[in-house]
Scaffold this active site. Structure first.
Site, short mmCIF file in Angstrom:
data_model
loop_
_atom_site.label_atom_id
_atom_site.label_comp_id
_atom_site.label_asym_id
_atom_site.label_seq_id
_atom_site.Cartn_x
_atom_site.Cartn_y
_atom_site.Cartn_z
N SER A 136 -8.33 -0.42 21.74
CA SER A 136 -9.13 0.39 20.82
C SER A 136 -10.14 -0.51 20.12
O SER A 136 -9.90 -1.71 19.94
CB SER A 136 -8.23 1.05 19.78
OG SER A 136 -8.98 1.62 18.73
N TYR A 149 -1.30 0.40 13.42
CA TYR A 149 -2.07 0.73 14.61
C TYR A 149 -3.04 -0.39 14.99
O TYR A 149 -3.07 -0.85 16.13
CB TYR A 149 -2.85 2.03 14.38
CG TYR A 149 -3.72 2.43 15.55
CD1 TYR A 149 -3.14 2.94 16.71
CD2 TYR A 149 -5.10 2.30 15.50
CE1 TYR A 149 -3.92 3.31 17.79
CE2 TYR A 149 -5.90 2.67 16.57
CZ TYR A 149 -5.31 3.17 17.71
OH TYR A 149 -6.09 3.53 18.79
#
Length: 255
Positions: A136, A149
């Protein structure tokens, strides 16, 4: 008749993984879609004849071993593996949820490493093997409440790049995919603005084209990528102030 190349996609029951599976199937690949939900996988299989399904919880060592044996028995070799399965949990700095860290790292990091270990031998049987790992853009900048995350994506990015170095003298091509915000059931839970949000079909198409062109790293969309990289060029103290201001604005938006 030539046997189609085999592409395994994890996290394929919804969102980006589902769109990737359909993209490859529509382009003539034999896709093997993996996810925990058999019901959602069955729905996916009905959409295209080139999709096989394999329900599995990748965080369960016994289930992963059984899935690996099944893949070997069905196909003998794998030509492409796309490790897309992932999760996101936000945390509060004043009371860090250790369980959220454990769950996030178990799927976003440990399961990716476990799948790599299990399926690399099957990839190495292919004439043109490719391993793609989905990270990501989040790890490029410190976002509020994203300690679990973002850290997991930073870890898997480093793992992927280090793995590529160690496999440089083998035929296996290792690709790193770093999307920004993609419209999926996971991001639909977000309660903050998501700049340059992409549809899952659009994102899957970009990923397919990049992999077919042999790109080693794909960061998209470009505007978000450049924005984050420009922020990282700021002096460290200013960068920290900007990040803190963005976090405060996001909190106000949630109230």
């Amino acid at each position: 008749m030539q046997t189609p190349s085999v592409c395994v996609v994890t996290g394929a029951s919804s969102g980006l993984g589902r769109a990737i599976a359909l993209q490859f199937a529509q382009n003539g690949w034999q896709v093997v879609a993996l996810a925990r939900s058999q019901a959602l996988l069955e729905q996916l299989r009905l959409e295209h004849t080139g999709i096989d399904i394999l329900p599995v919880d990748l965080t369960d060592a016994a289930q992963l071993a059984a899935a690996t044996a099944e893949l070997s028995a069905r196909y003998g070799q794998l030509d492409q593996v796309i490790l897309n399965a992932g999760t996101c949990e936000y945390v509060e700095a004043e009371n860090l949820d250790l369980g959220a860290f454990e769950r996030t790292f178990r799927l976003n990091v440990q399961a990716v490493v476990a799948c790599t270990k299990a399926w690399l031998p099957l990839l190495q049987l292919s004439a043109a093997p490719r391993l793609a790992i989905v990270s990501s853009l989040a790890h490029l900048f410190p976002f509020g409440r994203a300690e679990a995350y973002g850290a997991s994506k930073a870890a898997i990015t480093y793992f992927t790049e280090s793995l590529r170095v160690d496999l440089a003298d083998t035929p296996v091509q290792v690709c790193l995919i770093e999307p920004g915000f993609v419209d999926t059931p996971l991001t639909q839970k977000n309660d903050f603005p998501m700049p340059f949000l992409l549809g899952s079909t659009d994102a899957a198409s970009r990923i397919y084209r990049a992999l077919m062109h042999g790109k080693l790293r794909l960061q998209f969309p470009l505007r978000l990528t450049l924005s984050l990289k420009l922020l990282n060029l700021c002096p460290y103290g200013l960068r920290q102030k900007l990040a803190a201001r963005m976090a405060r604005q996001a909190k106000r938006g949630q109230q």
